[in-house]
Design an enzyme around this catalytic site. Structure first.
Site, PDB file in Angstrom:
ATOM      1  N   LYS A 143     -24.154  15.466 -62.570  1.00  0.00           N
ATOM      2  CA  LYS A 143     -25.496  15.142 -61.501  1.00  0.00           C
ATOM      3  C   LYS A 143     -25.092  13.479 -61.289  1.00  0.00           C
ATOM      4  O   LYS A 143     -25.431  13.193 -60.235  1.00  0.00           O
ATOM      5  CB  LYS A 143     -26.711  15.391 -62.379  1.00  0.00           C
ATOM      6  CG  LYS A 143     -26.756  16.655 -63.137  1.00  0.00           C
ATOM      7  CD  LYS A 143     -26.831  17.801 -62.245  1.00  0.00           C
ATOM      8  CE  LYS A 143     -26.741  19.137 -62.958  1.00  0.00           C
ATOM      9  NZ  LYS A 143     -27.566  19.477 -63.910  1.00  0.00           N
ATOM     10  N   ASP A 196     -32.857  15.925 -73.358  1.00  0.00           N
ATOM     11  CA  ASP A 196     -31.519  16.316 -72.076  1.00  0.00           C
ATOM     12  C   ASP A 196     -31.924  15.432 -71.041  1.00  0.00           C
ATOM     13  O   ASP A 196     -32.753  15.667 -70.312  1.00  0.00           O
ATOM     14  CB  ASP A 196     -32.051  17.748 -71.906  1.00  0.00           C
ATOM     15  CG  ASP A 196     -30.976  18.338 -70.855  1.00  0.00           C
ATOM     16  OD1 ASP A 196     -30.259  17.452 -70.189  1.00  0.00           O
ATOM     17  OD2 ASP A 196     -31.304  19.491 -70.590  1.00  0.00           O
ATOM     18  N   TRP A 229     -35.409  23.816 -67.531  1.00  0.00           N
ATOM     19  CA  TRP A 229     -34.086  23.419 -68.709  1.00  0.00           C
ATOM     20  C   TRP A 229     -34.695  23.179 -69.894  1.00  0.00           C
ATOM     21  O   TRP A 229     -33.918  23.671 -71.045  1.00  0.00           O
ATOM     22  CB  TRP A 229     -33.628  21.941 -68.082  1.00  0.00           C
ATOM     23  CG  TRP A 229     -32.864  22.479 -66.803  1.00  0.00           C
ATOM     24  CD1 TRP A 229     -33.219  21.818 -65.735  1.00  0.00           C
ATOM     25  CD2 TRP A 229     -31.596  23.199 -66.690  1.00  0.00           C
ATOM     26  NE1 TRP A 229     -32.198  22.052 -64.741  1.00  0.00           N
ATOM     27  CE2 TRP A 229     -31.251  22.825 -65.278  1.00  0.00           C
ATOM     28  CE3 TRP A 229     -30.836  23.901 -67.507  1.00  0.00           C
ATOM     29  CZ2 TRP A 229     -29.997  23.778 -64.774  1.00  0.00           C
ATOM     30  CZ3 TRP A 229     -29.701  24.368 -66.929  1.00  0.00           C
ATOM     31  CH2 TRP A 229     -29.429  24.512 -65.585  1.00  0.00           C
TER      32      TRP A 229
HETATM   33  C1  LIG Z   1     -27.705  20.965 -64.944  1.00  0.00           C
HETATM   34  C2  LIG Z   1     -28.448  20.543 -66.153  1.00  0.00           C
HETATM   35  C3  LIG Z   1     -28.212  21.492 -67.249  1.00  0.00           C
HETATM   36  C4  LIG Z   1     -26.852  22.334 -67.315  1.00  0.00           C
HETATM   37  O1  LIG Z   1     -25.842  21.784 -67.065  1.00  0.00           O
HETATM   38  P1  LIG Z   1     -24.449  22.719 -67.467  1.00  0.00           P
HETATM   39  O2  LIG Z   1     -23.386  21.631 -67.352  1.00  0.00           O
HETATM   40  O3  LIG Z   1     -24.348  23.477 -66.313  1.00  0.00           O
HETATM   41  O4  LIG Z   1     -24.425  23.344 -68.541  1.00  0.00           O
HETATM   42  C5  LIG Z   1     -28.954  21.141 -68.205  1.00  0.00           C
HETATM   43  N1  LIG Z   1     -30.009  20.418 -68.370  1.00  0.00           N
HETATM   44  C6  LIG Z   1     -30.350  19.831 -67.260  1.00  0.00           C
HETATM   45  C7  LIG Z   1     -31.497  18.911 -67.245  1.00  0.00           C
HETATM   46  C8  LIG Z   1     -29.770  19.855 -66.035  1.00  0.00           C
HETATM   47  O5  LIG Z   1     -30.086  19.104 -64.966  1.00  0.00           O
END
Ligand SMILES: *Cc1c(COP(=O)(O)O)cnc(C)c1O
Length: 363
Positions: free
Chosen positions: A199, A175, A101
């Site tokens: 998530k 993030d 990521w």
């Molecule tokens: C799932 C995830 C993303 C991507 O999210 P989207 O909603 O598919 O754009 C980005 N960063 C992390 C850490 C993730 O777990």
């Protein structure tokens, strides 16, 4: 009703009480005669839902008053562009890469600004966190980006770096998509945090941004208005139509979290859940987790069968016992168990019992 245990990395398991409440309120929210998804986002009913969601989230995450909470769209991947469009000022940005990521964020930001790789754990297959004392931080960086929980590789920052102590003036961008609300956040070390809701907060479609006020108003001219943090903040996340139903579902999750005792109580449960699974894996010669113990994720536990020819049998047996979506991400293979807030201890116990049984059968 008994439901199977869903270990999906995302979109992921939701608290069953939240789903039941949404079902009860589906046709008529609070006597309005409307489903939340049928309401005007500017009407009194939805504005009250949205304001309550923001207040509850602020309380749960102890977000200080000088931070704005924004409800946006586009997910974590869109933020990989939206953050540099808002914060880079066309200057240079530093990245700490600890998995897929942060790697994606690093690559995407390069379209909008100069990027530097301050540190990377690629050499050890994304199984560690390079010590912050060795990060190559440039003095003029507009911000420093890291992914505080790598959902695919299972690497989590258990402490955020203190950039000021490292001699950097840059704000830290995190993030936190896959561990938001699983543990408290040290806001004194953060300038901006973003995460997709799917998530640990609710359904897909909602992106959460928490940004320190002094970082607003720095967007590049080419930044789309709907993605300009200043514009979104000035319009209380209603510059354009926000993802109303996803905000409502997240608001029910926030209320559920408060009933559970809040984020501190969830953290204790998450520590216990993760310890049960890691201790079992470490005590077994049949399964392995390759991440350094000091930075193992509490939320996403990737693991491998030492004999990978058993993978299909393992997954089929799990499915038959109501243990769902354990297959690892295609880029790393093996298995992955995601233990988000809505995964009860009983689910982890059932998984460990199955893993023990499967190991015995194969011996
Ligand atoms: C799932 C995830 C993303 C991507 O999210 P989207 O909603 O598919 O754009 C980005 N960063 C992390 C850490 C993730 O777990």
């Amino acid at each position: 009703m008994t439901r199977p245990f869903n270990f999906s990395a995302g979109p992921a398991v939701m608290p069953v009480e939240v789903l039941e409440q949404a079902a009860r309120e589906m046709l008529d929210w609070n006597g309005t005669g409307m489903s939340v998804m049928e309401m005007s986002h500017r009407g009194k009913a939805f504005v009250s839902i949205c304001e309550q969601a923001e207040a509850d989230l602020r309380e749960l995450l102890a977000v200080p008053a000088n931070f704005k909470i924004l409800f946006m769209q586009g997910g974590g991947l869109a933020e990989n562009a939206i953050v540099p469009l808002n914060l880079s000022g066309g200057g240079a940005v530093d990245f700490v890469v600890t998995g897929s990521w942060s790697q994606k964020s690093f690559k995407e930001a390069g379209k909008y600004c100069a990027t530097g790789l301050a540190a990377s754990n690629e050499a050890d297959g994304h199984t560690s966190i390079p010590p912050a004392s060795g990060w190559r931080l440039r003095p003029d960086a507009a911000y420093v980006h890291l992914c505080s929980n790598e959902t695919i590789h299972g690497v989590e920052f258990h402490e955020l770096p203190d950039l000021a102590a490292l001699g950097s003036q840059a704000p830290l961008v995190i993030d936190f998509s896959s561990h938001v609300a699983s543990r408290p956040v040290d806001w004194s070390r953060v300038g901006l945090a973003f995460g997709g809701a799917q998530k640990n907060l609710g359904p897909a479609g909602l992106t959460l941004v928490v940004v320190r006020e002094d970082l607003l108003g720095r967007a590049l001219d080419i930044c789309p208005s709907a993605f300009n943090y200043r514009t979104v903040a000035d319009n209380a996340s209603m510059f354009n139509t926000p993802p109303t139903y996803a905000i409502y579902m997240a608001s029910l999750t926030f209320q559920w979290l408060k009933r559970q005792g809040g984020v501190g109580a969830m953290e204790q449960r998450n520590i216990a859940k993760a310890a049960l699974l890691y201790d079992f894996i470490d005590g077994s010669s049949f399964y392995v987790n390759k991440v350094q113990p000091s930075c193992r994720s509490r939320m996403n536990v990737p693991f491998f069968l030492r004999d990978e020819s058993r993978n299909e049998a393992f997954l089929a047996g799990a499915q038959a016992r109501g243990l769902l979506q354990l297959k690892g991400h295609k880029s790393v293979g093996g298995m992955r168990a995601s233990l988000y807030n809505a995964m009860p201890m009983e689910g982890v116990q059932a998984l460990v019992a199955y893993m023990r049984e499967f190991e015995k059968e194969q011996a």
